[in-house]
Write a protein that holds these residues in place. Sequence first.
Motif, short mmCIF file in Angstrom:
data_model
loop_
_atom_site.label_atom_id
_atom_site.label_comp_id
_atom_site.label_asym_id
_atom_site.label_seq_id
_atom_site.Cartn_x
_atom_site.Cartn_y
_atom_site.Cartn_z
N TRP A 56 -6.25 -1.18 -8.06
CA TRP A 56 -5.69 -0.18 -9.09
C TRP A 56 -6.35 -0.66 -10.51
CZ3 TRP A 56 -2.52 -0.36 -13.37
CH2 TRP A 56 -2.03 1.10 -13.82
N VAL A 57 -6.29 -1.75 -10.61
CA VAL A 57 -6.90 -2.53 -11.86
C VAL A 57 -8.45 -2.19 -12.06
CG1 VAL A 57 -7.46 -4.36 -13.31
CG2 VAL A 57 -5.23 -3.99 -12.20
N THR B 119 0.89 -1.05 -0.06
CA THR B 119 -0.13 0.15 -0.06
C THR B 119 0.90 1.40 0.04
OG1 THR B 119 -1.42 -1.25 1.44
CG2 THR B 119 -2.25 0.94 0.81
N TRP C 234 1.56 2.01 -6.05
CA TRP C 234 -0.05 2.24 -6.10
C TRP C 234 -0.53 3.58 -5.53
CZ3 TRP C 234 -0.48 -0.58 -10.16
CH2 TRP C 234 0.13 -1.61 -10.26
N ARG C 235 0.32 4.13 -4.63
CA ARG C 235 -0.39 5.22 -3.95
C ARG C 235 0.06 6.52 -4.81
NH1 ARG C 235 -1.61 5.10 1.35
NH2 ARG C 235 -2.03 7.26 1.22
N ARG D 137 -8.18 8.44 10.78
CA ARG D 137 -8.53 7.72 9.48
C ARG D 137 -9.48 6.60 9.96
NH1 ARG D 137 -2.91 8.46 7.72
NH2 ARG D 137 -2.21 6.70 8.81
N ARG E 38 -11.52 6.19 -0.06
CA ARG E 38 -10.66 5.51 0.71
C ARG E 38 -9.02 5.99 0.34
NH1 ARG E 38 -6.87 1.20 0.47
NH2 ARG E 38 -7.33 0.57 -1.88
N TYR E 39 -8.63 6.17 -0.99
CA TYR E 39 -7.48 6.94 -1.30
C TYR E 39 -7.21 8.31 -0.58
CZ TYR E 39 -6.85 3.53 -5.08
OH TYR E 39 -6.42 2.21 -5.84
N ARG F 251 0.62 -2.58 5.79
CA ARG F 251 0.80 -1.90 4.40
C ARG F 251 1.96 -2.55 3.93
NH1 ARG F 251 -1.49 3.07 3.96
NH2 ARG F 251 -2.57 3.61 6.03
N GLU G 48 1.02 0.18 9.53
CA GLU G 48 1.84 -0.02 8.72
C GLU G 48 2.52 -1.33 8.37
OE1 GLU G 48 4.88 3.16 10.05
OE2 GLU G 48 3.18 3.77 11.38
N ASP H 229 -6.74 8.17 2.94
CA ASP H 229 -5.39 7.74 3.63
C ASP H 229 -4.27 8.76 2.97
OD1 ASP H 229 -5.91 5.37 4.56
OD2 ASP H 229 -5.83 4.26 2.76
N ASP H 230 -4.66 9.57 1.94
CA ASP H 230 -3.63 10.45 1.40
C ASP H 230 -3.68 11.81 2.25
OD1 ASP H 230 -2.85 8.85 -0.62
OD2 ASP H 230 -3.70 10.05 -2.14
N TYR H 231 -4.85 12.25 2.89
CA TYR H 231 -4.86 13.47 3.47
C TYR H 231 -5.21 13.68 4.81
CZ TYR H 231 -4.63 15.38 -1.45
OH TYR H 231 -3.96 15.39 -2.63
N GLU I 145 -3.59 -3.99 -3.60
CA GLU I 145 -3.83 -2.76 -4.17
C GLU I 145 -3.34 -2.66 -5.54
OE1 GLU I 145 -4.35 0.13 -2.71
OE2 GLU I 145 -4.85 -0.96 -0.93
N LEU I 146 -2.77 -3.79 -6.16
CA LEU I 146 -2.72 -3.93 -7.47
C LEU I 146 -4.30 -4.05 -8.20
CD1 LEU I 146 -1.52 -4.42 -10.28
CD2 LEU I 146 -1.11 -6.81 -9.58
N LEU I 147 -4.74 -4.95 -7.44
CA LEU I 147 -6.12 -5.48 -7.95
C LEU I 147 -7.12 -4.17 -7.91
CD1 LEU I 147 -6.50 -8.83 -6.31
CD2 LEU I 147 -6.00 -8.30 -8.75
N ASN J 232 -1.28 -8.55 -3.38
CA ASN J 232 -1.65 -8.08 -4.72
C ASN J 232 -2.89 -7.10 -4.47
OD1 ASN J 232 0.35 -8.92 -5.94
ND2 ASN J 232 -0.45 -10.78 -6.87
#
Lengths: 233, 134
Positions: free
Chosen positions: B25-26, A195, A199-200, B103, B90-91, B14, B11, B94-96, B21-23, B19
Amino acid sequence: MQVTLKILRYNPEKDARPHWESYRLEAEPMDRVLDLLHQVKWEQDGTLAFRKSCGHGICGSDAMMINGVNRLACKTLVKDLGTDVITVEPIRGLPVEKDLVVDMEPFFDAYRAVKPWLINDQPPPERERLQSPEERAVFDEGTKCILCAACTTSCPVFWVNGTYLGPSAIVQAHRFIFDSRDRGAAERFPALGSTGGGWRCRTAYNCTEACPREIPVTQLIEEVKRAIMFGQM
Amino acid sequence: MMAFRARRLEEAKRLSTSNLELLWWVFMRVSGVLLVFLVLGHLYTRAVLLNFHHDLTYDVVARNMSTVTWKFYNWLLLFLSILHGTNGLRYSIDDYLPSPRARVWVKVIVYTLVFLVTVFGTLSLWAWNYTPVR
């Protein structure tokens, strides 16, 4: 010409938080921002702390935020900024130690996590591992990286969430994953595919704009994503 | 040598090899493209095939909604957009959101709301049955 240099100063032993200080300087248009910092340190306030080493854009020590953009102080000329008020801040997302000096350890933690060295378990050939110019060209951009952290500390995802590897580490991974002599891609994928890995990246392109070596950073990150995707699926 | 070390359970998760996060993303790419065509198809059958001012009546829509094909079409729209949107949220969370505790709480609230919307949406879609009184 007269310029005003505004520096975000911070002394952990005295200050509760960083504060701006202004310095009036006599500057030439062809002066670098690094020259201005030296002028302040040598002639006005010897307590100013910043990193520099080669002063020629190769060592990557003096990345800082100049007029809101991450650049190398030694590669930024006063005339190119187009203003007589110049602001200088430490790069963001890393703990500030003093003035413009930040703790680079989290940055190098991420660097080490992608194993930035040649991994090849095959016995070495008699002379050397040969590579064609075409094979070399594939990872050429990544070899230009000087590890100055301008890209990583311009990334909005890196600023907030401390677990993102950052663009620089992914560029370093690219340099070895796409090297025809390297066989360690599978070892690098766990860090890159987690994560906190590639991908981030949200393709904000800040890194590409910040890179003083003009590496197409975002494009390299996308190539790494594709490599992980086709390697894992 | 695993220098990028974990300090908290979150963490550690994380950094774990997966896989997932890959899934996701796809999925974001595939569902995004699918959603564009599903929405365009919906617009086309409603506003182009039917005369917008005369034929697009409550009666027509209500009868359409009673057919299994339209139920499935609408449910696909609901399901894909909910998943796509929630993962996007969710992105962003996690980002902000810098605080791990914040969170967790924001995610609990968002996921609960999303779950309720999905359940009620699915229920009302499949329970819909229209017989004109005439």
